[in-house]
Design a protein around this motif. Structure first.
Motif, short mmCIF file in Angstrom:
data_model
loop_
_atom_site.label_atom_id
_atom_site.label_comp_id
_atom_site.label_asym_id
_atom_site.label_seq_id
_atom_site.Cartn_x
_atom_site.Cartn_y
_atom_site.Cartn_z
N VAL A 122 61.05 32.29 57.98
CA VAL A 122 62.40 32.78 58.28
C VAL A 122 63.31 32.50 57.08
N GLY A 123 63.76 33.57 56.41
CA GLY A 123 64.54 33.40 55.19
C GLY A 123 63.62 33.52 54.00
N LEU A 124 63.72 34.65 53.28
CA LEU A 124 62.77 34.91 52.19
C LEU A 124 63.47 34.85 50.84
N GLY A 125 64.16 33.76 50.59
CA GLY A 125 64.87 33.59 49.32
C GLY A 125 64.05 32.77 48.34
N TYR A 126 64.74 32.03 47.51
CA TYR A 126 64.09 31.24 46.45
C TYR A 126 63.02 30.30 47.00
N ILE A 127 63.20 29.81 48.22
CA ILE A 127 62.21 28.91 48.82
C ILE A 127 61.25 29.68 49.73
N GLY A 128 61.80 30.46 50.64
CA GLY A 128 60.96 31.10 51.66
C GLY A 128 59.92 32.04 51.08
N TYR A 162 60.60 37.01 57.86
CA TYR A 162 61.76 37.59 58.56
C TYR A 162 63.01 37.26 57.75
N ASP A 163 63.74 38.31 57.36
CA ASP A 163 64.98 38.08 56.62
C ASP A 163 66.02 39.10 57.09
N VAL A 164 67.28 38.66 57.12
CA VAL A 164 68.35 39.57 57.55
C VAL A 164 68.74 40.53 56.44
N LEU A 210 60.86 22.90 42.02
CA LEU A 210 61.84 23.11 40.95
C LEU A 210 61.79 24.57 40.52
N PRO A 211 62.94 25.27 40.57
CA PRO A 211 62.93 26.65 40.08
C PRO A 211 62.34 26.71 38.68
N GLY A 212 61.53 27.72 38.44
CA GLY A 212 60.85 27.82 37.14
C GLY A 212 59.43 27.27 37.21
N PRO A 271 61.24 18.85 54.07
CA PRO A 271 62.12 19.31 53.01
C PRO A 271 61.35 19.80 51.79
N GLU A 272 61.98 20.70 51.08
CA GLU A 272 61.35 21.33 49.92
C GLU A 272 61.83 20.65 48.66
N ARG A 273 60.89 20.40 47.73
CA ARG A 273 61.24 19.70 46.49
C ARG A 273 60.95 20.52 45.24
N GLY A 310 73.84 24.45 40.68
CA GLY A 310 72.80 24.73 41.66
C GLY A 310 73.32 24.47 43.05
N HIS A 311 72.48 24.76 44.03
CA HIS A 311 72.95 24.61 45.40
C HIS A 311 72.26 23.43 46.06
N CYS A 312 71.69 22.53 45.25
CA CYS A 312 71.04 21.34 45.83
C CYS A 312 71.80 20.08 45.44
N ALA A 320 63.66 28.64 56.23
CA ALA A 320 64.17 28.34 54.88
C ALA A 320 65.44 29.16 54.63
N VAL A 321 66.42 28.95 55.48
CA VAL A 321 67.70 29.67 55.33
C VAL A 321 68.70 28.76 54.61
N PRO A 322 69.80 29.33 54.10
CA PRO A 322 70.75 28.50 53.33
C PRO A 322 71.42 27.43 54.18
N THR A 323 71.78 26.33 53.51
CA THR A 323 72.58 25.27 54.16
C THR A 323 73.71 24.87 53.19
N PRO A 324 74.70 25.72 53.03
CA PRO A 324 75.81 25.38 52.13
C PRO A 324 76.79 24.43 52.83
N GLU A 371 62.61 23.80 56.89
CA GLU A 371 62.47 23.42 55.47
C GLU A 371 63.82 23.33 54.79
N SER A 372 64.83 23.99 55.36
CA SER A 372 66.16 23.96 54.74
C SER A 372 66.63 22.52 54.59
N THR A 373 67.26 22.22 53.46
CA THR A 373 67.83 20.89 53.26
C THR A 373 68.93 20.68 54.30
N SER A 374 68.84 19.59 55.05
CA SER A 374 69.70 19.48 56.23
C SER A 374 70.31 18.10 56.37
N1 NAD Z 1 66.41 27.07 45.70
C1 NAD Z 1 66.01 25.83 45.48
O1 NAD Z 1 65.71 25.46 44.37
C2 NAD Z 1 65.89 24.85 46.64
C3 NAD Z 1 65.17 23.67 46.43
C4 NAD Z 1 65.00 22.80 47.49
C5 NAD Z 1 65.58 23.08 48.73
N2 NAD Z 1 66.31 24.23 48.89
C6 NAD Z 1 66.89 24.49 50.21
O2 NAD Z 1 66.16 25.54 50.83
C7 NAD Z 1 67.01 26.30 51.68
C8 NAD Z 1 66.96 27.77 51.29
O3 NAD Z 1 67.45 27.88 49.98
P1 NAD Z 1 67.17 29.18 49.08
O4 NAD Z 1 67.50 28.78 47.69
O5 NAD Z 1 65.82 29.73 49.38
O6 NAD Z 1 68.29 30.15 49.65
P2 NAD Z 1 68.41 31.73 49.37
O7 NAD Z 1 69.82 32.06 49.57
O8 NAD Z 1 67.70 32.07 48.10
O9 NAD Z 1 67.53 32.38 50.55
C9 NAD Z 1 67.88 32.31 51.89
C10 NAD Z 1 67.39 33.58 52.57
O10 NAD Z 1 67.67 33.44 53.96
C11 NAD Z 1 68.09 34.70 54.45
N3 NAD Z 1 68.80 34.46 55.71
C12 NAD Z 1 70.06 33.99 55.90
N4 NAD Z 1 70.30 33.87 57.22
C13 NAD Z 1 69.19 34.26 57.86
C14 NAD Z 1 68.85 34.36 59.23
N5 NAD Z 1 69.69 34.00 60.20
N6 NAD Z 1 67.61 34.83 59.55
C15 NAD Z 1 66.75 35.20 58.57
N7 NAD Z 1 67.02 35.13 57.26
C16 NAD Z 1 68.23 34.66 56.92
C17 NAD Z 1 68.95 35.26 53.34
O11 NAD Z 1 69.08 36.66 53.46
C18 NAD Z 1 68.14 34.84 52.11
O12 NAD Z 1 67.19 35.82 51.72
C19 NAD Z 1 68.40 25.67 51.54
O13 NAD Z 1 68.58 24.73 52.55
C20 NAD Z 1 68.32 24.98 50.20
O14 NAD Z 1 69.21 23.89 50.11
C21 NAD Z 1 66.46 25.11 47.88
#
Ligand code: NAD
Length: 417
Positions: A7-13, A30-32, A162-164, A158-160, A264-266, A80-84, A116-119
């Motif tokens: 759930v959430g297909l961003g940088y982590i998912g 699954y991503d919105v 490193l981008p790259g 939790p996910e650790r 960054g967002h961490c 793996a959805v955002p946690t800002p 997996e989202s940082t919480s």
């Molecule tokens: N990016 C990193 O380097 C990193 C490292 C460690 C931990 N994290 C943590 O991992 C989590 C995700 O971060 P990210 O960087 O992948 O974020 P991201 O913004 O790249 O991806 C999040 C994805 O979730 C989707 N989304 C949002 N709400 C949704 C919902 N209700 N249902 C389905 N999809 C939904 C978004 O469309 C987006 O594609 C955060 O808690 C972040 O702190 C990130």
């Protein structure tokens, strides 16, 4: 092999989903975001991460991974959805809430849900309560209470990565798996055992949440120390890079490098989750955040101060990304610095960022900012601000900037060789 809904297909998912598919699981992402779903189903990532595209393409072509706008019934859910944070640095759990509400109708007896989202501490328990209220027909775990009738497992892992270096680190990093109960941790560990070659340490979900937050706070506090030193050194006329290098010759000293701020967002976000949970007690963690948040202002002020000498100053800025060798501009202190400088309409900015092809819209529209090559930036500027230590910039030599005023926030010219 299992059916896994990520759930959430961003940088982590997306890296996690691709990795799981490469290990033979049937993965439904699954991503919105329509854009993310459509790009992934064409076998292309919607962001750059080395080696991800290859794995993703193979996963999509073999039918092991597909993306869609709704969740499915699955053995495992990986969230793996955002946690800002919101105003006042309060954790924003609305994305986790929405993801929880979306998967609840799909759960079955035997499902395992992994956050997996940082919480902030308590988020996994909160998610479990929400699931339990939406699915009274299933038996959810209670924190640290092992009960035989529990038929859904919930854990935080939790996910650790490193981008790259995500695709390598997904496999080689040790994992912390925090269950609502010991059985929940074991259930989640089975999934991670299918692709992680390092150790998976089982604990409870509160500890796992806290561990992730203190990892990033450790970095933040230590970077704040280095950043504070850089400001003190400027006042005292000392080269901070040289001072740190010499101090680190002590066998028990290991000071980090200063920079333009922390992005960054961490690291820039997660310490606030601790401050929010324990505002009276988390004094050093809060102060580190304040020191690091002040650093971009300080760098921009240095540039503006030097610019006062010129009639029509041209400032060359090297780097916009939030850290070296990534294209990610989110929460970037360098971008923040360039934005502030751009708001000074008497300055002309020449920006070099080899990781991007076009400037963010607001900078394009500012009227006094243009994107340029490394050489153009150097040739056209009176003042040069080094903001990110990208590999490409490390080839510069101080002799190339002898006739420029240099504000070196990235330590590109100042570092002792
Ligand atoms: N990016 C990193 O380097 C990193 C490292 C460690 C931990 N994290 C943590 O991992 C989590 C995700 O971060 P990210 O960087 O992948 O974020 P991201 O913004 O790249 O991806 C999040 C994805 O979730 C989707 N989304 C949002 N709400 C949704 C919902 N209700 N249902 C389905 N999809 C939904 C978004 O469309 C987006 O594609 C955060 O808690 C972040 O702190 C990130």
């Amino acid at each position: 092999m299992s059916v896994v809904c990520v759930v959430g297909l961003g940088y982590i998912g997306l890296p996690v989903a691709s990795m799981l598919a490469s290990r033979g699981h049937e993965v439904v992402g699954y991503d919105v975001s329509e854009r993310a779903v459509s790009s992934i189903n064409q076998g292309r990532a919607h962001f750059f991460e080395p080696d991800l595209d290859m794995l993703l393409k193979a996963a999509v072509q073999t039918g092991r991974l597909r993306a869609q706008n709704e969740p499915v019934e699955a053995d495992y859910y990986v969230i793996a959805v955002p946690t800002p944070f919101r105003d006042g640095h309060k954790p924003d759990l609305s994305y986790i809430d929405a993801a929880t509400a979306a998967i609840a109708p799909c759960l079955k007896a035997g499902s395992t849900v992994v956050l997996e989202s940082t919480s902030p501490v308590g988020a996994t328990e909160r998610m479990t309560r929400q699931l339990a209220s939406l699915r009274p027909d299933l038996n959810f775990p209670r924190y640290k209470e092992s009960r035989p009738d529990t038929n859904v497992a919930v854990a935080h892992c939790p996910e650790r990565i490193l981008p790259g270096q995500m695709m390598r680190e997904l496999i080689t990093n040790d994992r912390i798996i925090g269950g609502m109960t010991r059985e929940c941790a074991e259930a989640a560990a089975k999934l991670y055992g299918s692709f992680v070659t390092a150790d998976a340490f089982r604990t409870d979900c509160r500890t796992a949440e806290f561990v992730k937050l203190i990892e990033n706070s450790f970095r933040d506090v230590n970077i704040a120390f280095a950043n504070e030193l850089s400001v003190i050194c400027e006042k005292l006329g000392i080269d901070v890079w040289s001072a740190i290098d010499l101090a680190n010759r002590h066998p028990r000293v290991n000071i980090l490098q200063p920079g333009p701020g922390v992005g960054g967002h961490c690291i820039a976000v997660d310490p606030w989750f601790i401050v929010d949970s324990a505002p009276e007690e988390a004094r050093m963690i809060r102060m580190a955040r304040e020191v690091n948040e002040a650093k971009p202002h300080w760098v921009a002020d240095r540039v503006v101060h030097h610019a006062e000498r010129f009639k029509s100053p041209v400032v060359g800025c090297y780097g916009l990304a939030y850290k070296p060798d990534v294209e990610d501009l989110r929460e970037s202190p360098s971008l923040q610095i360039v934005r502030w400088l751009a708001s000074h309409k008497d300055l002309s900015l020449v920006v070099c960022e080899p990781m991007i092809e076009r400037l963010p819209d607001d900078l394009r529209e500012a009227g006094n900012v243009k994107l340029a090559s490394m050489d153009e930036t150097r040739e056209q500027s009176d003042i040069v601000a080094f903001l990110v230590a990208h590999r490409a910039f490390r080839a510069f030599h101080r002799n190339q900037f002898l006739n420029k005023i240099v504000v070196d926030a990235a330590g590109l010219l100042s570092q002792p060789s």
